[in-house]
Design a protein around this motif. Structure first.
Motif, short mmCIF file in Angstrom:
data_model
loop_
_atom_site.label_atom_id
_atom_site.label_comp_id
_atom_site.label_asym_id
_atom_site.label_seq_id
_atom_site.Cartn_x
_atom_site.Cartn_y
_atom_site.Cartn_z
N GLY A 192 0.80 -1.23 0.00
CA GLY A 192 0.00 0.00 0.00
C GLY A 192 0.83 1.27 0.00
O GLY A 192 0.27 2.38 -0.01
N MET A 193 2.15 1.14 0.04
CA MET A 193 2.98 2.35 0.13
C MET A 193 3.10 3.04 -1.23
O MET A 193 3.49 2.40 -2.20
N PRO A 194 2.76 4.33 -1.29
CA PRO A 194 2.90 5.05 -2.55
C PRO A 194 4.36 5.21 -2.96
O PRO A 194 4.70 5.22 -4.13
N GLU A 195 5.23 5.34 -1.98
CA GLU A 195 6.66 5.32 -2.30
C GLU A 195 7.41 4.58 -1.21
O GLU A 195 7.00 4.55 -0.05
N ARG A 196 8.48 3.92 -1.63
CA ARG A 196 9.23 3.09 -0.69
C ARG A 196 10.70 3.48 -0.71
O ARG A 196 11.23 3.83 -1.75
N THR A 197 11.32 3.37 0.45
CA THR A 197 12.76 3.59 0.50
C THR A 197 13.45 2.21 0.54
O THR A 197 12.77 1.18 0.64
N VAL A 198 14.76 2.24 0.50
CA VAL A 198 15.50 0.96 0.55
C VAL A 198 15.19 0.25 1.87
O VAL A 198 15.14 -0.99 1.93
N ILE A 199 14.89 1.01 2.92
CA ILE A 199 14.55 0.42 4.21
C ILE A 199 13.26 -0.39 4.12
O ILE A 199 13.16 -1.46 4.71
N SER A 200 12.27 0.14 3.37
CA SER A 200 11.01 -0.58 3.22
C SER A 200 11.28 -1.96 2.61
O SER A 200 10.76 -2.98 3.08
N TRP A 201 12.08 -1.96 1.54
CA TRP A 201 12.41 -3.23 0.86
C TRP A 201 13.19 -4.15 1.80
O TRP A 201 12.88 -5.34 1.91
N ASN A 202 14.18 -3.58 2.47
CA ASN A 202 14.99 -4.40 3.37
C ASN A 202 14.16 -5.02 4.49
O ASN A 202 14.32 -6.20 4.82
N ALA A 203 13.26 -4.20 5.06
CA ALA A 203 12.44 -4.70 6.17
C ALA A 203 11.60 -5.89 5.70
O ALA A 203 11.47 -6.89 6.41
N MET A 204 11.05 -5.76 4.48
CA MET A 204 10.21 -6.84 3.94
C MET A 204 11.04 -8.08 3.63
O MET A 204 10.64 -9.22 3.92
N LEU A 205 12.23 -7.86 3.06
CA LEU A 205 13.13 -8.99 2.74
C LEU A 205 13.56 -9.72 4.01
O LEU A 205 13.55 -10.96 4.06
N VAL A 206 13.92 -8.95 5.04
CA VAL A 206 14.32 -9.56 6.31
C VAL A 206 13.16 -10.38 6.87
O VAL A 206 13.34 -11.49 7.38
N GLY A 207 11.95 -9.81 6.75
CA GLY A 207 10.76 -10.51 7.22
C GLY A 207 10.62 -11.88 6.57
O GLY A 207 10.54 -12.90 7.25
N TYR A 208 10.64 -11.92 5.25
CA TYR A 208 10.51 -13.21 4.55
C TYR A 208 11.64 -14.16 4.95
O TYR A 208 11.44 -15.35 5.14
N GLY A 209 12.84 -13.60 5.09
CA GLY A 209 14.00 -14.42 5.47
C GLY A 209 13.84 -15.06 6.84
O GLY A 209 14.03 -16.26 7.00
N LYS A 210 13.44 -14.26 7.81
CA LYS A 210 13.28 -14.76 9.18
C LYS A 210 12.18 -15.81 9.27
O LYS A 210 12.16 -16.64 10.17
N HIS A 211 11.22 -15.70 8.35
CA HIS A 211 10.14 -16.69 8.34
C HIS A 211 10.50 -17.90 7.47
O HIS A 211 9.69 -18.80 7.32
N GLY A 212 11.68 -17.87 6.89
CA GLY A 212 12.15 -19.03 6.12
C GLY A 212 11.51 -19.17 4.74
O GLY A 212 11.52 -20.25 4.16
#
Length: 506
Positions: A192-212
DNA sequence: TTAGGGTTAG
């Protein structure tokens, strides 16, 4: 970074003497001087200076000035002196959003999440106005607690405020949802974010990673590469490599590391990236390869790197490499109990009981103590925390009865208590009793009692989950047809039908 | 002049 700290310290010293000179010259410092000077005294290194400034502030009668008081309590909080910070806060004759946020953030940054949340709720009842820093701070605390319900409430408040479009806050929400176990909500915020920073992407990537969920890590990473607004940074690569490791995508991970080596993005691999590769190889059972990789990398291996390989040796029962690695680790971290425990488990898996005894003796000799394990579970608005063999819960009888019932039921299905997880030198019956008292099991049993069928049982543990409790949770999920989500200090374990998302490697 | 922003390998 080094330079910044150096400058800050220098500035603090300069400001301090400047203030002192001014006083001696008859020009008294004012609230502006004090508020500024204190921001230069942050952290442990500035603390002594900060305390000296505090006594000047008291002498000059500025302690109850709102700006001075806010910087003062922040200085104490950053130096890990939360009690002093709180007492400055309590003495403030008036409070504003900055002073309230500073004290809440102080608790949250020190990992005192429950205190941070309690204070946030209390101050809100007293009419405190929140801004985006306040919300970001309380979201940090809620992430630590994995308090999904309260997290959603704060999200609702944010949506009702005029702050909901703040990218920083949305990044915090992604992180909060993912740490509270809800990746779908995290992704909803992200999408839903109209614009994203590298942090937004990183946070989401870390999330998927931690959940395996390795596949999602790769898919999102590829999507990120197509987005011209944003460029991956060093953290992105860490998130992707670690995600590949946790998700079992060895080839993909190695390819991405090679892309870094060939310097396609101008981001040179750091020791952390090398650490991810060690983890990747170790997980795949390539323990010797991982060791060679460590020996050939251009950095001195850290405890984290040896620790990762020791974990791999435990999972793949490689005693030879494991012993070598453990001794490298003991040189760096002689008092980290976790390392001794893993080596002991490794010996136990190989049936080397004499060595298990030796490790236990070593721990006693070196007075290495295990950090107390703690698990908790959120039921509605309440966090229920359990220690090992904890009898303090008001429903303890019911809980212990449930653990016994559970144990009997899953034993029929083939569960065998892993007595090697108990390091105490006691008889087998006693060992089984100790195992049944593990905090994870108490929290799981309480979840089984209190959480309606059909909803997942979400348990959080402060340390790495023990091998026996992991196995216990797997049997439980199958026998009771319940989804179990377990967050340990490392990652999430999503357990369904007796199978864990970690693939039994953690 | 005060809080300060989110992501980091075991």
């Amino acid at each position: 970074m080094q330079i910044t700290i150096g400058l800050k310290t220098l500035l603090a010293v300069f400001s301090y003497f400047h203030v002192q000179n001014k006083i001696m010259a008859g020009t008294p410092p004012n609230e502006f001087t004090f508020a500024t000077i204190l921001t230069c005294c942050s952290g442990a290194c500035g603390f002594d200076r900060g305390r000296q400034v505090h006594s000047l502030i008291i002498k000059s009668n500025f302690e109850s000035h709102i700006f001075v008081g806010s910087s003062l309590l922040d200085m104490y909080a950053k130096a890990d002196r939360i009690h002093e910070a709180r007492s400055v806060f309590e003495r403030l004759p008036e409070r504003d959003v900055v002073s309230c946020t500073a004290i809440i953030a102080g608790y949250a940054q020190l990992g005192l999440d429950e205190e941070a949340l309690e204070l946030f709720c209390h101050l809100q009842r007293e009419g405190m106005k929140s801004n985006y820093v306040t919300y970001a701070s309380v979201l940090t605390a809620l992430s630590g607690l994995a308090a999904l319900d309260q997290g959603r409430q704060v999200h609702n408040r944010v949506l009702r405020s005029d702050l909901s479009s703040y990218v920083v806050l949305q990044n915090s929400l992604i992180d909060m949802y993912s740490k509270c176990g809800s990746l779908s909500y995290a992704r909803k915020v992200f999408d839903g974010m109209p614009e994203r920073t590298v942090i937004s992407w990183n946070a989401m990537l870390v999330g998927y990673g931690k959940h395996g969920i390795g596949r999602e890590v790769i898919e999102l990473y590829e999507l990120m590469r197509k987005d011209k607004q944003v460029k991956p940074d060093s953290v992105t690569f860490m998130a992707v490599l670690s995600g590949c490791s946790h998700g079992g995508l060895v080839t993909e991970g190695l390819n991405i590391f090679n892309e870094m080596i060939t310097d396609q993005d101008g981001i040179e691999p750091e020791i952390e990236h090398y650490g991810c590769v060690v983890d990747l190889l170790g997980r795949a059972g390539e323990v010797e390869k991982a060791l060679t990789f460590i020996e050939q990398m251009p950095f001195k291996p850290t405890a984290a790197i040896w620790g990762s390989l020791l974990g791999a040796c435990r999972v793949h029962a490689n005693v030879l490499v494991g012993e070598y690695v453990a001794h490298r680790l003991f040189e760096i971290e002689p008092h980290n109990a976790g390392n001794y425990v893993i080596l002991s488990n490794l010996y136990a898996s190989a049936g080397r009981w004499a060595d298990v005894t030796y490790i236990r003796q070593l721990m006693t000799e070196k007075s290495v103590a295990k950090e107390p394990g703690r698990s908790w579970i959120n039921l509605g608005q309440t966090i229920h925390t359990f220690h090992a063999s904890d009898r303090s819960h008001p429903r303890r009888e019911e809980i212990f009865e449930k653990v016994r019932e559970l144990s009997a039921k899953i034993k029929e299905a083939g569960y065998v208590p892993d007595l090697s997880c108990v390091l105490h030198d006691v008889d087998e019956e006693q060992k089984e009793k100790i195992l049944l008292g593990h905090s994870e099991k108490l929290a799981l049993a309480f979840g089984l009692i209190g959480i309606p069928h059909g909803l997942p049982i979400r348990v959080v543990k402060n340390l790495r989950i023990c091998v026996d409790c992991h196995n216990f949770a797997k049997f439980l999920s199958k026998a009771y047809r319940r989804e179990v989500s377990l967050r340990d200090s490392n990652r999430f374990h999503h357990i369904l039908g007796g199978i864990c998302s970690c693939g039994d490697y953690w």
